[in-house]
Design a protein around this motif. Structure first.
Motif, PDB file in Angstrom:
ATOM      1  N   GLY A   5      83.501  94.428 112.453  1.00  0.00           N
ATOM      2  CA  GLY A   5      83.124  93.328 111.582  1.00  0.00           C
ATOM      3  C   GLY A   5      84.148  93.100 110.484  1.00  0.00           C
ATOM      4  N   ARG A   6      84.682  94.180 109.919  1.00  0.00           N
ATOM      5  CA  ARG A   6      85.692  94.058 108.862  1.00  0.00           C
ATOM      6  C   ARG A   6      86.981  93.457 109.416  1.00  0.00           C
ATOM      7  NH1 ARG A   6      87.400  99.190 107.387  1.00  0.00           N
ATOM      8  NH2 ARG A   6      89.586  98.748 107.509  1.00  0.00           N
ATOM      9  N   LEU A   7      87.358  93.882 110.624  1.00  0.00           N
ATOM     10  CA  LEU A   7      88.570  93.344 111.242  1.00  0.00           C
ATOM     11  C   LEU A   7      88.419  91.851 111.533  1.00  0.00           C
ATOM     12  CD1 LEU A   7      89.543  96.208 113.705  1.00  0.00           C
ATOM     13  CD2 LEU A   7      90.645  95.608 111.553  1.00  0.00           C
ATOM     14  N   GLU A   8      87.230  91.452 111.984  1.00  0.00           N
ATOM     15  CA  GLU A   8      86.999  90.029 112.252  1.00  0.00           C
ATOM     16  C   GLU A   8      87.061  89.217 110.962  1.00  0.00           C
ATOM     17  OE1 GLU A   8      83.321  89.655 114.335  1.00  0.00           O
ATOM     18  OE2 GLU A   8      84.124  90.525 116.180  1.00  0.00           O
ATOM     19  N   GLU A   9      86.532  89.768 109.873  1.00  0.00           N
ATOM     20  CA  GLU A   9      86.589  89.072 108.585  1.00  0.00           C
ATOM     21  C   GLU A   9      88.041  88.901 108.130  1.00  0.00           C
ATOM     22  OE1 GLU A   9      84.220  91.166 105.758  1.00  0.00           O
ATOM     23  OE2 GLU A   9      82.377  90.901 106.892  1.00  0.00           O
ATOM     24  N   GLU A  10      88.821  89.956 108.272  1.00  0.00           N
ATOM     25  CA  GLU A  10      90.234  89.875 107.889  1.00  0.00           C
ATOM     26  C   GLU A  10      90.978  88.859 108.745  1.00  0.00           C
ATOM     27  OE1 GLU A  10      91.952  93.747 107.923  1.00  0.00           O
ATOM     28  OE2 GLU A  10      90.562  94.519 106.420  1.00  0.00           O
ATOM     29  N   ARG A  14      92.915  85.535 107.415  1.00  0.00           N
ATOM     30  CA  ARG A  14      94.322  85.294 107.758  1.00  0.00           C
ATOM     31  C   ARG A  14      94.488  83.916 108.387  1.00  0.00           C
ATOM     32  NH1 ARG A  14      95.312  89.916 109.975  1.00  0.00           N
ATOM     33  NH2 ARG A  14      94.606  89.362 112.044  1.00  0.00           N
ATOM     34  N   ARG A  15      93.537  83.522 109.257  1.00  0.00           N
ATOM     35  CA  ARG A  15      93.603  82.193 109.867  1.00  0.00           C
ATOM     36  C   ARG A  15      93.520  81.096 108.815  1.00  0.00           C
ATOM     37  NH1 ARG A  15      89.402  83.562 114.417  1.00  0.00           N
ATOM     38  NH2 ARG A  15      90.740  84.815 115.761  1.00  0.00           N
ATOM     39  N   LYS A  19      96.322  78.277 108.009  1.00  0.00           N
ATOM     40  CA  LYS A  19      96.023  76.843 108.022  1.00  0.00           C
ATOM     41  C   LYS A  19      96.448  76.185 106.721  1.00  0.00           C
ATOM     42  CE  LYS A  19      92.062  76.796 111.171  1.00  0.00           C
ATOM     43  NZ  LYS A  19      90.617  76.565 111.269  1.00  0.00           N
ATOM     44  N   ALA A  20      96.154  76.855 105.596  1.00  0.00           N
ATOM     45  CA  ALA A  20      96.534  76.300 104.293  1.00  0.00           C
ATOM     46  C   ALA A  20      98.053  76.218 104.167  1.00  0.00           C
ATOM     47  CB  ALA A  20      95.954  77.163 103.173  1.00  0.00           C
ATOM     48  N   LEU A  21      98.744  77.218 104.656  1.00  0.00           N
ATOM     49  CA  LEU A  21     100.211  77.201 104.602  1.00  0.00           C
ATOM     50  C   LEU A  21     100.771  76.085 105.459  1.00  0.00           C
ATOM     51  CD1 LEU A  21     102.829  78.614 103.698  1.00  0.00           C
ATOM     52  CD2 LEU A  21     102.637  80.027 105.743  1.00  0.00           C
ATOM     53  N   ARG A  22     100.198  75.882 106.666  1.00  0.00           N
ATOM     54  CA  ARG A  22     100.635  74.805 107.544  1.00  0.00           C
ATOM     55  C   ARG A  22     100.440  73.438 106.891  1.00  0.00           C
ATOM     56  NH1 ARG A  22      97.530  76.311 112.093  1.00  0.00           N
ATOM     57  NH2 ARG A  22      98.545  78.293 112.362  1.00  0.00           N
ATOM     58  N   GLN A  23      99.300  73.266 106.247  1.00  0.00           N
ATOM     59  CA  GLN A  23      99.027  71.991 105.585  1.00  0.00           C
ATOM     60  C   GLN A  23      99.993  71.746 104.434  1.00  0.00           C
ATOM     61  OE1 GLN A  23      94.933  72.200 104.480  1.00  0.00           O
ATOM     62  NE2 GLN A  23      94.159  71.792 106.547  1.00  0.00           N
ATOM     63  N   ARG A  24     100.304  72.805 103.670  1.00  0.00           N
ATOM     64  CA  ARG A  24     101.259  72.638 102.559  1.00  0.00           C
ATOM     65  C   ARG A  24     102.641  72.258 103.068  1.00  0.00           C
ATOM     66  NH1 ARG A  24     101.406  77.882  99.685  1.00  0.00           N
ATOM     67  NH2 ARG A  24      99.619  78.533 100.876  1.00  0.00           N
ATOM     68  N   THR A  25     103.069  72.901 104.163  1.00  0.00           N
ATOM     69  CA  THR A  25     104.397  72.572 104.685  1.00  0.00           C
ATOM     70  C   THR A  25     104.444  71.158 105.228  1.00  0.00           C
ATOM     71  OG1 THR A  25     103.838  73.618 106.794  1.00  0.00           O
ATOM     72  CG2 THR A  25     105.055  74.949 105.202  1.00  0.00           C
ATOM     73  N   LEU A  26     103.357  70.713 105.875  1.00  0.00           N
ATOM     74  CA  LEU A  26     103.323  69.333 106.367  1.00  0.00           C
ATOM     75  C   LEU A  26     103.328  68.339 105.209  1.00  0.00           C
ATOM     76  CD1 LEU A  26     100.780  69.629 109.326  1.00  0.00           C
ATOM     77  CD2 LEU A  26     103.258  69.309 109.451  1.00  0.00           C
TER      78      LEU A  26
END
Length: 110
Positions: A5-10, A14-15, A19-26
């Protein structure tokens, strides 16, 4: 269960970050801003001229290139350096004379 469960949360966190980084670069590309803040060398300076060639081991056939050939190198003399290192490695005598009282064995009941 708890570790999974902890690994899935991490992984979800991370996803979201990706996504936020991709949006900023676009958005940066659309608005014309640079992605990185380090200035590029090609844009800031004049075009770099070719470096002067040094012909050390190559025997050129062209007369113009023969003028650029460097004279053969001479190996450096290491004898002086080795001599200095050997002299520095010699231990200097700390005690000039030996006190016989210090060398004599002591009595067992001292």
């Amino acid at each position: 269960g708890l570790v999974l469960g902890r690994l899935e949360e991490e992984a979800l966190k991370r996803r979201e970050r990706l996504k936020a980084l991709r949006q900023r670069t676009l958005q940066n590309k659309d608005s014309g801003e640079r992605e990185n803040k380090i200035p590029r060398q090609e844009e800031d300076k004049e075009p770099v001229k070719h470096k002067e060639i040094k012909l050390r081991n190559y025997e050129p056939e062209d007369e113009e290139l023969k003028k650029r050939k460097l004279p053969p190198g001479k190996p450096a003399s290491v004898e002086d350096t080795v001599k200095d290192q050997l002299e520095a490695a010699k231990p200097e005598p700390i005690i000039d004379e030996v006190d016989l009282a210090n060398l004599a064995p002591r009595k067992p009941d001292w």
